[in-house]
Write an enzyme that holds these catalytic residues in place. Structure first.
Site, PDB file in Angstrom:
ATOM      1  N   LYS A  66      34.044 -71.333  33.656  1.00  0.00           N
ATOM      2  CA  LYS A  66      33.520 -72.007  32.481  1.00  0.00           C
ATOM      3  C   LYS A  66      34.441 -71.751  31.284  1.00  0.00           C
ATOM      4  CE  LYS A  66      29.168 -72.789  30.092  1.00  0.00           C
ATOM      5  NZ  LYS A  66      27.724 -72.448  30.055  1.00  0.00           N
ATOM      6  N   GLU A 151      12.736 -72.598  37.267  1.00  0.00           N
ATOM      7  CA  GLU A 151      11.588 -72.650  36.362  1.00  0.00           C
ATOM      8  C   GLU A 151      10.265 -72.564  37.115  1.00  0.00           C
ATOM      9  OE1 GLU A 151      15.068 -74.339  34.281  1.00  0.00           O
ATOM     10  OE2 GLU A 151      14.168 -74.688  36.248  1.00  0.00           O
ATOM     11  N   ARG A 179       9.668 -79.891  35.137  1.00  0.00           N
ATOM     12  CA  ARG A 179       9.750 -79.446  36.526  1.00  0.00           C
ATOM     13  C   ARG A 179       8.529 -78.633  36.956  1.00  0.00           C
ATOM     14  NH1 ARG A 179      15.889 -76.931  36.032  1.00  0.00           N
ATOM     15  NH2 ARG A 179      16.940 -78.893  35.530  1.00  0.00           N
TER      16      ARG A 179
END
Length: 340
Positions: A66, A151, A179
């Site tokens: 990243k 989640e 979700r």
């Protein structure tokens, strides 16, 4: 030379299977290729072409760094998850410096509450920095849980903790709450467990982009039984609501927008806010405008225009989406000509 690279990939896979025996993915019927250097375009292209020609399911493992190519982002990738305009040499943002964001207010308030109440735990799904919990994680490592990008598990885990007497505060982006609606219904609300869902990035999110717009949580969640849903007007009210939610003893959602608020300082002692209590901000009679959170400035501007036209206009900080302040609504409904 392309055939040599393909041969290399096949040999790599064969050697890997000799030493690792059955790769876990292959136990699930997936052919595994990787890890591939995601920054080597030629190798990546060869692997993708190999996968495309395969007549069986393939898991292609691509490894990337990243922030690659920008040294500041490489050193602190979490800080560069989503950025506004910044100075390339220093990495400092070009605007918004100094004033705390709603996420910062949430994190600081939760730390203060956790110092007084050992039942409080914080949970996030791989968004420690984004939700303002970095310092909480350092201060209370035994009461902080990052469950990764899951989640669904975060909600069920929070429900289990609440059932055992803890007070879980689950920090999650509003867009990701989509979700977990099923889990909020069955695992938290039907059992009336005191889990506090802190929905960051509620509303339009600007630089985070359309995938992160938090615009569906209200219609998805307001129909669920036992659930309190609130939205603060400013930073101080966010702190008040977090404090008050401890005493509600039931499932609660506190939603707040991305970025900075109007700059209201926190109160030395938080207010006790009961569910379903609105606040009259500006008195009026003919028109009553009810607004939530960061829509209050627009409500004030609209009321000013109405007053300039010769009519009496009031503004109410609704504060709670569920339950609504029915007493005040009925009272104003008897006198006002228009309710907005």
């Amino acid at each position: 030379m392309a055939w040599l690279r393909r041969l290399y990939l096949r040999l790599e896979e064969a050697v890997k299977s000799l030493f690792l025996r059955s790769v876990i993915f292959e136990e699930f019927g997936l052919r595994y290729i990787g890890p591939i250097d995601g920054h080597n375009f030629r190798n990546l292209l060869d692997a993708l072409q190999l996968a495309r020609r395969s007549d069986e399911p393939i898991l292609l493992h691509v490894s990337t760094q990243k922030g690659r190519g920008y040294h500041l982002a490489e050193k602190a990738p979490a800080d560069w998850h989503g950025t506004a305009a910044f100075d390339c040499d220093s990495g400092r943002p070009l605007s918004g410096g100094g004033q705390p964001k709603y996420s910062d207010v949430f994190g600081c308030t939760l730390m203060r509450l956790a110092e007084k109440d050992r039942r409080i735990v914080a949970i996030t799904a791989a968004m420690t920095s984004g939700t303002g919990l970095t310092e909480f994680a350092k201060r209370f490592p035994d009461r902080f849980f990052d469950v990764g990008i899951s989640e669904e598990h975060a909600v069920i885990f929070a429900a289990g903790l609440a059932a055992e007497g803890h007070l879980p505060f689950l920090a999650i982006y509003s867009t990701f709450s989509q979700r977990v609606v099923d889990y909020i219904i069955h695992d938290v609300c039907l059992q009336n467990l005191p889990v506090v869902f802190c929905l960051d990035r509620a509303g339009i999110v600007g630089d985070d982009g359309p995938t992160h717009h938090g615009i569906f949580d209200i219609p998805l969640l307001r129909v669920i039984p036992n659930l309190v849903i609130a939205q603060p007007a400013d930073e101080a009210e966010l702190s008040d609501l977090l404090h008050a939610a401890i005493g509600w003893g039931k499932p609660a959602v506190i939603r707040y927008p991305r970025g900075c608020g109007p700059g209201v300082a926190l109160r030395p002692e938080p207010r006790e806010l009961a569910p379903g209590t609105a606040e009259i901000i500006a008195p009026g009679t003919t028109v009553q405008i009810w607004a939530l959170g960061d829509m209050l400035p627009m409500a004030h501007a609209a009321a000013a225009m109405i007053r300039e036209a010769g009519h009496s206009a009031g503004v109410v900080n609704a504060r709670f989406i569920k339950p609504l302040d029915e007493r005040l609504l009925r009272e104003q409904g008897r006198t006002a000509r228009v309710l907005v």
